[in-house]
Design a protein around this motif. Structure first.
Motif, PDB file in Angstrom:
ATOM      1  N   TYR A 198     -87.299 128.389  72.786  1.00 21.13           N
ATOM      2  CA  TYR A 198     -85.985 127.963  72.316  1.00 21.13           C
ATOM      3  C   TYR A 198     -85.585 126.707  73.078  1.00 21.13           C
ATOM      4  O   TYR A 198     -85.791 126.610  74.291  1.00 21.13           O
ATOM      5  CB  TYR A 198     -84.932 129.058  72.539  1.00 21.13           C
ATOM      6  N   CYS A 199     -85.039 125.756  72.351  1.00 21.12           N
ATOM      7  CA  CYS A 199     -84.558 124.508  72.948  1.00 21.12           C
ATOM      8  C   CYS A 199     -83.153 124.264  72.437  1.00 21.12           C
ATOM      9  O   CYS A 199     -82.867 124.458  71.246  1.00 21.12           O
ATOM     10  CB  CYS A 199     -85.473 123.348  72.562  1.00 21.12           C
ATOM     11  N   GLN A 200     -82.263 123.860  73.323  1.00 22.56           N
ATOM     12  CA  GLN A 200     -80.893 123.563  72.906  1.00 22.56           C
ATOM     13  C   GLN A 200     -80.907 122.470  71.842  1.00 22.56           C
ATOM     14  O   GLN A 200     -81.566 121.447  71.997  1.00 22.56           O
ATOM     15  CB  GLN A 200     -80.065 123.135  74.106  1.00 22.56           C
ATOM     16  N   GLY A 201     -80.196 122.705  70.804  1.00 22.82           N
ATOM     17  CA  GLY A 201     -80.203 121.834  69.635  1.00 22.82           C
ATOM     18  C   GLY A 201     -80.684 122.598  68.420  1.00 22.82           C
ATOM     19  O   GLY A 201     -80.194 122.391  67.303  1.00 22.82           O
ATOM     20  N   LEU A 202     -81.633 123.517  68.640  1.00 20.24           N
ATOM     21  CA  LEU A 202     -82.123 124.332  67.532  1.00 20.24           C
ATOM     22  C   LEU A 202     -81.042 125.254  66.992  1.00 20.24           C
ATOM     23  O   LEU A 202     -81.071 125.638  65.822  1.00 20.24           O
ATOM     24  CB  LEU A 202     -83.330 125.162  67.975  1.00 20.24           C
ATOM     25  N   ASN A 203     -80.073 125.629  67.844  1.00 17.90           N
ATOM     26  CA  ASN A 203     -79.002 126.502  67.371  1.00 17.90           C
ATOM     27  C   ASN A 203     -78.183 125.830  66.275  1.00 17.90           C
ATOM     28  O   ASN A 203     -77.781 126.463  65.294  1.00 17.90           O
ATOM     29  CB  ASN A 203     -78.102 126.928  68.535  1.00 17.90           C
ATOM     30  N   TYR A 204     -77.953 124.512  66.409  1.00 20.19           N
ATOM     31  CA  TYR A 204     -77.182 123.798  65.384  1.00 20.19           C
ATOM     32  C   TYR A 204     -77.993 123.647  64.102  1.00 20.19           C
ATOM     33  O   TYR A 204     -77.467 123.790  62.991  1.00 20.19           O
ATOM     34  CB  TYR A 204     -76.755 122.431  65.908  1.00 20.19           C
ATOM     35  N   VAL A 205     -79.280 123.351  64.241  1.00 21.50           N
ATOM     36  CA  VAL A 205     -80.137 123.203  63.068  1.00 21.50           C
ATOM     37  C   VAL A 205     -80.221 124.520  62.302  1.00 21.50           C
ATOM     38  O   VAL A 205     -80.046 124.566  61.078  1.00 21.50           O
ATOM     39  CB  VAL A 205     -81.544 122.734  63.483  1.00 21.50           C
ATOM     40  N   ALA A 206     -80.481 125.609  63.025  1.00 17.12           N
ATOM     41  CA  ALA A 206     -80.607 126.914  62.380  1.00 17.12           C
ATOM     42  C   ALA A 206     -79.285 127.345  61.744  1.00 17.12           C
ATOM     43  O   ALA A 206     -79.280 127.972  60.673  1.00 17.12           O
ATOM     44  CB  ALA A 206     -81.070 127.958  63.396  1.00 17.12           C
ATOM     45  N   ALA A 207     -78.168 127.022  62.384  1.00 16.26           N
ATOM     46  CA  ALA A 207     -76.862 127.386  61.839  1.00 16.26           C
ATOM     47  C   ALA A 207     -76.616 126.700  60.497  1.00 16.26           C
ATOM     48  O   ALA A 207     -76.162 127.336  59.526  1.00 16.26           O
ATOM     49  CB  ALA A 207     -75.756 127.027  62.827  1.00 16.26           C
ATOM     50  N   LEU A 208     -76.916 125.397  60.409  1.00 17.36           N
ATOM     51  CA  LEU A 208     -76.753 124.682  59.142  1.00 17.36           C
ATOM     52  C   LEU A 208     -77.702 125.220  58.083  1.00 17.36           C
ATOM     53  O   LEU A 208     -77.336 125.346  56.909  1.00 17.36           O
ATOM     54  CB  LEU A 208     -76.991 123.189  59.350  1.00 17.36           C
ATOM     55  N   LEU A 209     -78.920 125.544  58.479  1.00 14.96           N
ATOM     56  CA  LEU A 209     -79.866 126.104  57.525  1.00 14.96           C
ATOM     57  C   LEU A 209     -79.393 127.452  57.003  1.00 14.96           C
ATOM     58  O   LEU A 209     -79.558 127.763  55.815  1.00 14.96           O
ATOM     59  CB  LEU A 209     -81.248 126.251  58.177  1.00 14.96           C
ATOM     60  N   LEU A 210     -78.781 128.250  57.849  1.00 16.40           N
ATOM     61  CA  LEU A 210     -78.222 129.519  57.398  1.00 16.40           C
ATOM     62  C   LEU A 210     -77.145 129.310  56.343  1.00 16.40           C
ATOM     63  O   LEU A 210     -77.082 130.034  55.340  1.00 16.40           O
ATOM     64  CB  LEU A 210     -77.632 130.292  58.588  1.00 16.40           C
ATOM     65  N   LEU A 211     -76.286 128.321  56.560  1.00 15.25           N
ATOM     66  CA  LEU A 211     -75.201 128.070  55.614  1.00 15.25           C
ATOM     67  C   LEU A 211     -75.725 127.573  54.274  1.00 15.25           C
ATOM     68  O   LEU A 211     -75.189 127.921  53.222  1.00 15.25           O
ATOM     69  CB  LEU A 211     -74.220 127.057  56.199  1.00 15.25           C
ATOM     70  N   VAL A 212     -76.766 126.759  54.310  1.00 13.97           N
ATOM     71  CA  VAL A 212     -77.293 126.195  53.066  1.00 13.97           C
ATOM     72  C   VAL A 212     -78.209 127.189  52.351  1.00 13.97           C
ATOM     73  O   VAL A 212     -78.106 127.384  51.135  1.00 13.97           O
ATOM     74  CB  VAL A 212     -78.058 124.883  53.341  1.00 13.97           C
ATOM     75  N   MET A 213     -79.101 127.837  53.103  1.00 13.71           N
ATOM     76  CA  MET A 213     -80.119 128.684  52.492  1.00 13.71           C
ATOM     77  C   MET A 213     -79.595 130.063  52.105  1.00 13.71           C
ATOM     78  O   MET A 213     -80.220 130.774  51.324  1.00 13.71           O
ATOM     79  CB  MET A 213     -81.315 128.839  53.436  1.00 13.71           C
ATOM     80  N   LYS A 214     -78.498 130.473  52.718  1.00 14.92           N
ATOM     81  CA  LYS A 214     -77.807 131.735  52.379  1.00 14.92           C
ATOM     82  C   LYS A 214     -78.447 132.975  53.002  1.00 14.92           C
ATOM     83  O   LYS A 214     -77.751 133.938  53.314  1.00 14.92           O
ATOM     84  CB  LYS A 214     -77.703 131.949  50.858  1.00 14.92           C
ATOM     85  N   THR A 215     -79.759 133.021  53.184  1.00 15.96           N
ATOM     86  CA  THR A 215     -80.399 134.209  53.747  1.00 15.96           C
ATOM     87  C   THR A 215     -81.087 133.879  55.066  1.00 15.96           C
ATOM     88  O   THR A 215     -81.562 132.756  55.267  1.00 15.96           O
ATOM     89  CB  THR A 215     -81.454 134.802  52.785  1.00 15.96           C
ATOM     90  N   GLU A 216     -81.165 134.862  55.943  1.00 14.11           N
ATOM     91  CA  GLU A 216     -81.801 134.671  57.248  1.00 14.11           C
ATOM     92  C   GLU A 216     -83.279 134.325  57.104  1.00 14.11           C
ATOM     93  O   GLU A 216     -83.784 133.433  57.787  1.00 14.11           O
ATOM     94  CB  GLU A 216     -81.681 135.952  58.078  1.00 14.11           C
ATOM     95  N   GLU A 217     -83.953 135.040  56.223  1.00 10.13           N
ATOM     96  CA  GLU A 217     -85.403 134.839  56.091  1.00 10.13           C
ATOM     97  C   GLU A 217     -85.721 133.431  55.616  1.00 10.13           C
ATOM     98  O   GLU A 217     -86.633 132.782  56.141  1.00 10.13           O
ATOM     99  CB  GLU A 217     -85.984 135.873  55.127  1.00 10.13           C
ATOM    100  N   ASP A 218     -84.984 132.937  54.629  1.00 11.12           N
ATOM    101  CA  ASP A 218     -85.220 131.575  54.148  1.00 11.12           C
ATOM    102  C   ASP A 218     -84.905 130.547  55.235  1.00 11.12           C
ATOM    103  O   ASP A 218     -85.616 129.544  55.382  1.00 11.12           O
ATOM    104  CB  ASP A 218     -84.375 131.292  52.904  1.00 11.12           C
TER     105      ASP A 218
END
Length: 316
Positions: A198-218
């Motif tokens: 884990y590297c700081q910065g990935l939390n923001y990327v993953a958070a935006l991907l969650l909002l766009v992709m809608k599901t955790e797995e995607d």
């Protein structure tokens, strides 16, 4: 001294000689603050000009949406999934004109904006995430999250520390449910790739991907394809060597495109990476409004370099 003029007359006479300074319409507009929620639930606060920029982006996406829907009606719902018919130089005689035309059309459409409703499917399919997911059992993500549940590592401790600081105030991300979903995605990937962890910065990327992709797995598979196939190698490893490469490229680009700014910064002995490192580690998700981020992720930001695997690249 002033003859027979009264004090009131003198006051009016003096006042008439003083220029009346009124704020221009531009300065008045700059002082007007507007606050609203954007498409992904973030609170946007800025002046009228900032809002106008976002409205222009929205209008362009709406216009492009009509083009997308027309193609959906004429070519079928999944026409854009049939654009890649080979890999690299392997395709020659097997190249079909219809696939070629679809690919060129798709490239132009992506650069002009993808409608929000279609983003999850298009991002997942064309980024390579769908292909990556197909190489493992369907239960891979669920099995991985269950296997690592309760385990403590330096990565999980840092993730737990960063969760409350990831877009605080967001109506879903900054809730126990949002924290739990984001944590599962980040922890699962930290065990999938121990070199990154884990590297700081990935939390923001993953958070935006969650909002766009809608599901955790995607969101998990999108994060995997970004780190493993799209971005420069070692962007998020301990030495951040990939990020340093991006910084060097950015500095060269700044010198080429904006030489006066580059010269000025050099005269000040200011290292531009002090500002831009966050841009690259967060993939601009923390620096741009979310609607601009989602609008440009497949095009101008080079986050998903789809053209590298498209047929016409090998025919140049």
């Amino acid at each position: 001294m002033y003859g027979t003029k009264s004090k009131i007359d003198l006051a009016f006479e003096y006042q008439s000689q003083v220029a009346v300074l009124r704020p221009s319409i531009h300065s008045r507009r700059a002082n007007l603050t507007v606050k609203f929620q954007d498409l992904y639930g973030f609170t946007v606060e800025g002046n009228v000009d900032d809002v106008n920029v976002l409205n222009e982006v929205r209008e362009k996406v709406r216009q492009q949406g009509r083009v997308w829907w027309a193609l959906e009606a004429s070519k079928g719902a999944n026409w854009y999934l049939q654009t890649t018919i080979g890999q690299g130089s392997a395709l020659t005689s097997s190249l079909k004109f219809s696939a070629m035309a679809n690919a060129i059309t798709l490239k132009k459409l992506i650069r002009k904006g993808i409608p929000p409703v279609l983003r999850p499917k298009i991002w997942f399919s064309l980024s390579g995430a769908a292909k990556k997911k197909s190489t493992v059992p369907d239960s891979y993500y669920d099995d991985l999250t269950k296997a690592v549940e309760g385990k403590v590592t330096p990565a999980t401790r840092q993730i737990d520390h960063d969760l409350p600081r990831t877009f605080p105030g967001h109506p879903w991300l900054d809730t126990p449910e949002g924290h739990a979903a984001l944590r599962r995605v980040l922890v699962a990937y930290s065990f999938r790739d121990s070199d990154v962890g884990y590297c700081q910065g990935l939390n923001y990327v993953a958070a935006l991907l969650l909002l766009v992709m809608k599901t955790e797995e995607d969101a998990f598979w999108m994060l995997a394809v970004l780190l493993e196939n799209v971005l420069v190698n070692d962007c998020y490893t301990n030495n951040l060597s990939g990020c340093h490469v991006e910084q060097r490229v950015f500095k060269d680009l700044l010198s080429k495109k904006c030489p006066r700014i580059a010269t000025h910064l050099e005269a000040l002995e200011f290292d531009v990476s002090l500002v831009t490192t966050e841009w690259f580690l967060c993939l601009f998700s923390k620096s741009l409004p979310s609607e601009l981020f989602a609008y440009g992720m497949l095009s101008s930001m080079r986050v998903l370099r789809l053209y590298l695997t498209w047929p016409w690249q090998s025919l140049r």
